[in-house]
Design an enzyme around this catalytic site. Structure first.
Site, short mmCIF file in Angstrom:
data_model
loop_
_atom_site.label_atom_id
_atom_site.label_comp_id
_atom_site.label_asym_id
_atom_site.label_seq_id
_atom_site.Cartn_x
_atom_site.Cartn_y
_atom_site.Cartn_z
N GLU A 172 -20.43 24.06 -46.57
CA GLU A 172 -19.60 24.81 -47.50
C GLU A 172 -18.14 24.86 -47.04
O GLU A 172 -17.23 24.74 -47.85
CB GLU A 172 -20.15 26.21 -47.72
CG GLU A 172 -21.44 26.24 -48.51
CD GLU A 172 -21.30 25.69 -49.93
OE1 GLU A 172 -20.18 25.74 -50.51
OE2 GLU A 172 -22.31 25.22 -50.47
N TYR A 205 -17.28 33.26 -52.60
CA TYR A 205 -18.03 32.06 -52.98
C TYR A 205 -18.87 31.56 -51.81
O TYR A 205 -20.08 31.34 -51.93
CB TYR A 205 -17.12 30.92 -53.46
CG TYR A 205 -17.88 29.63 -53.46
CD1 TYR A 205 -18.73 29.31 -54.51
CD2 TYR A 205 -17.85 28.78 -52.36
CE1 TYR A 205 -19.52 28.16 -54.47
CE2 TYR A 205 -18.63 27.63 -52.30
CZ TYR A 205 -19.46 27.33 -53.36
OH TYR A 205 -20.24 26.22 -53.30
N ASP A 233 -18.22 29.01 -58.65
CA ASP A 233 -17.14 28.09 -58.29
C ASP A 233 -16.44 27.70 -59.59
O ASP A 233 -16.74 28.25 -60.66
CB ASP A 233 -17.67 26.89 -57.52
CG ASP A 233 -18.46 25.91 -58.37
OD1 ASP A 233 -18.83 26.24 -59.52
OD2 ASP A 233 -18.72 24.79 -57.90
#
Length: 178
Positions: free
Chosen positions: A36, A119, A137
């Site tokens: 991520e 996020y 997102d």
């Protein structure tokens, strides 16, 4: 909002159309966290080889935290935004010191780590811990905006994203939306 048959159609589409990506093959919270952070503002094609190489060198938060920042940046080379690498290094140290080397599984604790925003924290919770939460997102925001017909403020957008997740299918649902 969205109906069960539309959810099923999206999940069916994803099952035959998804890309095989290495971070989709694991539920290891550290590996998900690395992916991520690497994927922030970086193309998937550039991330894949770096991700594999990075995890070979630093397969745990302990290994990452014990390395020098210079080694972490060297392993990160080519991804840009070296601050993300330094945040990952600092987060790894905190994980080792405060969480016995285990990436936390709560939103509040994840949000306290350097470089982890809403996020990324939710992505870790969903993709590593398989929690049924919405991961918002730009793609998810676009889909929800089309469903609702309006641009929603962040808190309302997150609430709607959470409502859309079919129970027990958070991982695959968020993958499909992205």
């Amino acid at each position: 909002m969205i109906h069960t048959e539309q959810q099923k159609a999206l999940l069916d589409w994803w099952s035959v159309s998804h890309r095989n990506l290495p971070w989709r093959e694991t539920r290891d919270p550290w590996a998900i966290m690395v992916s991520e952070l690497m994927l922030q503002q970086t193309q998937v094609s550039r991330v894949i080889p770096k991700y594999m190489d990075f995890l070979e060198k630093f397969s745990t938060p302990q290994e990452c935290s014990q390395a020098s920042p210079a080694l972490i940046i060297e392993a990160w080379e080519g991804l840009g935004y070296n601050r993300r690498a330094l945040n990952l290094h600092r987060a790894a140290s905190i994980i080792v010191e405060n969480y016995h080397g285990v990436v936390p599984d709560s939103l509040d604790e994840l949000l306290q780590l350097p470089g982890i925003g809403p996020y990324t924290a939710r992505a870790i919770l969903c993709f590593a811990y398989e929690k049924d939460i919405g991961v918002v997102d730009v793609n998810t925001k676009r889909v929800i905006s089309r469903i609702t017909g309006e641009l929603l403020p962040p808190q309302e957008l997150q609430r709607r994203a959470d409502e859309l997740v079919p129970q027990g299918k958070g991982w695959i649902w968020n993958q499909a939306l992205m």
